[in-house]
Design a protein around this motif. Sequence first.
Motif, short mmCIF file in Angstrom:
data_model
loop_
_atom_site.label_atom_id
_atom_site.label_comp_id
_atom_site.label_asym_id
_atom_site.label_seq_id
_atom_site.Cartn_x
_atom_site.Cartn_y
_atom_site.Cartn_z
N LEU A 152 37.63 30.52 35.38
CA LEU A 152 37.34 31.68 34.29
C LEU A 152 38.37 32.09 33.60
O LEU A 152 38.23 32.52 32.22
CB LEU A 152 36.28 32.62 35.01
CG LEU A 152 35.11 32.26 35.76
CD1 LEU A 152 34.43 33.19 36.80
CD2 LEU A 152 34.11 31.87 34.52
N ALA A 195 29.32 33.33 41.19
CA ALA A 195 30.01 33.10 39.82
C ALA A 195 28.84 32.21 38.96
O ALA A 195 28.88 32.85 37.62
CB ALA A 195 31.12 32.31 40.23
N GLY A 252 28.47 34.99 36.43
CA GLY A 252 29.50 34.72 35.46
C GLY A 252 29.27 34.00 34.07
O GLY A 252 30.13 33.15 33.85
N VAL A 273 34.94 35.90 29.03
CA VAL A 273 36.06 36.54 29.87
C VAL A 273 36.91 37.31 29.10
O VAL A 273 37.31 36.91 27.96
CB VAL A 273 36.98 35.25 30.51
CG1 VAL A 273 37.88 36.00 31.43
CG2 VAL A 273 36.06 34.33 31.24
N ILE A 321 34.01 39.66 33.30
CA ILE A 321 33.16 38.87 32.57
C ILE A 321 32.40 40.30 31.74
O ILE A 321 32.05 41.08 32.45
CB ILE A 321 32.45 38.30 33.33
CG1 ILE A 321 33.21 37.32 34.28
CG2 ILE A 321 31.25 37.24 32.41
CD1 ILE A 321 34.15 36.38 33.73
N PHE A 350 34.86 39.85 39.38
CA PHE A 350 35.01 38.86 40.81
C PHE A 350 36.42 39.20 41.12
O PHE A 350 37.08 39.24 40.25
CB PHE A 350 34.75 37.45 40.60
CG PHE A 350 33.24 37.19 39.96
CD1 PHE A 350 32.22 37.46 40.80
CD2 PHE A 350 33.21 36.59 38.68
CE1 PHE A 350 31.00 37.20 40.13
CE2 PHE A 350 31.86 36.21 37.99
CZ PHE A 350 30.64 36.47 39.14
N MET A 367 31.98 40.85 44.40
CA MET A 367 31.49 41.00 43.11
C MET A 367 30.85 42.54 42.72
O MET A 367 30.12 42.88 43.61
CB MET A 367 30.05 39.91 42.95
CG MET A 367 29.44 39.89 41.50
SD MET A 367 28.10 38.79 41.50
CE MET A 367 26.74 39.69 42.35
#
Length: 498
Positions: free
Chosen positions: A335, A376, A380, A384, A410, A421, A493
């Motif tokens: 990411l 994720a 996610g 980013v 994110i 994360f 998370m």
Amino acid sequence: MKAKISTHKNQTVSKIDPRIYGSFIEHLGRAVYEGIYEPGHPTANEQGFRQDVIDVITELNVPLVRYPGGNFVSGFKWEDSIGPREERPKRLELAWKSIETNEVGLHEFMEWSRESNTEVNMAVNLGTRGIDAARNLLEYCNHPGGTYWSDLRKENGDEAPFNIKTWCLGNEMDGPWQIGAKTADEYGRLAEETAKVMKLVDDSIEVVVCGSSSSKMPTFGEWEYTVLDHSYESVDFLSLHLYWENFENDLPNYLAKSVEMDRFIKDVAAICDSVKAKKGSDKQINLSFDEWNVWYHSKDADAKREPWDIAPPLLEDIYNFEDALLVGCGLITLLNNADRVKIACLAQLVNVIAPIMTVKDGEVWKQPTFYPFMQASNFGRGKVLSAMNEGPTYDSVEFKDVPYLESTVIHNEENNEVVIFAVNRSEDSSLTINTVLEGFENLSIIEATELADYDPKLTTQEKHDAMELKKNDRIEVDGITVSGQLKPLSWNMIRLAY
């Protein structure tokens, strides 16, 4: 220990390509037969695919699956996999020394992909075959009709084109283990001509050219440069492959191995840009990390296996909690490099070095690595943010200045969410984090979860519910600051609304 994360709403690394959460199914071991496909299973549908497996795969929200290999593809004749099942040949599969029945072929897999709500990343054989077979396969899959191959697809049961948009030009062609392995010049020329011809058939596709099989190959760097020097203007992505091992049983060093992944990505991106500069091109080659995972638990057992079985249990790593933490670090690394990594495929999806395992005639169960990947992939999404991570570090056998905190932030504008994360690599110390999210207002916690408090060697093989995501009630929000504690050896998370 204390650590600080700071970012701003407008500091964007890149939009996340959903294909970064891809996976991989190869005709290898029990990935297909007894994995996704088991006629006679209580949950099997009319095609013989296990619905219980499809349901668990759907939880992972996988947007792309690479198929049919892997090493398998370099000896594969795709025409074996079409037409009436009873007429398809059984073949010696040389890559994994098995018998391939071709019972599951192209049409069946495309049906499975539709039911699993995923796209296919199709690989073509550039080991024993080449340009002609590749363009014929593409015509069969994507051309609407009125030609030999597209009309044959219709005769075989699919009126509409498969419309596959992502294609791999062979697999690990630098590896001496590969059927039809090539030098960089040999492969670069073949990849260039294959990509050129395939785009004459369908100019809407994107193609992935093979990079080195790992950064430890003796030709690493030189291979990438030479292959791209031949094929730069005709291809779209360069592949990277990386597998992690912990034979030394050194946990601090093991959890630091995502540093190797980050370095690999940056090195390969630099090579791509060097070729771009040489050619004076306006085009950017992005990266497809289309094989990555932990792989070492099963190697001793595989070395003792006799050849020429149908769907033998190969590469069936039983993962533990420390593997889940490293996979979490890998996801964060991908990411944080989303500006160049647009495709990634966790290798693989079911039974073969996989987050999902099946029992013949029985249940489906989740490995520890399932949980970070699931979170994720589902949460996610978006962009980013470029975040500064300040905190304590350590040195391991292979790596220096490894941060105890591995993290990414994110921004999901569509859902008005910020998602963090984070992995705490420390074996014995909690991390008190202080995260400053400038540019956001009225932040509130949607949920905060953790995978923590488990022995590093714990698996879910015997007790499938031995591991679960739990609520983390130690996270607080004050204005634009998110603070709280991350337990030792934990995947975390934090979802925030604004």
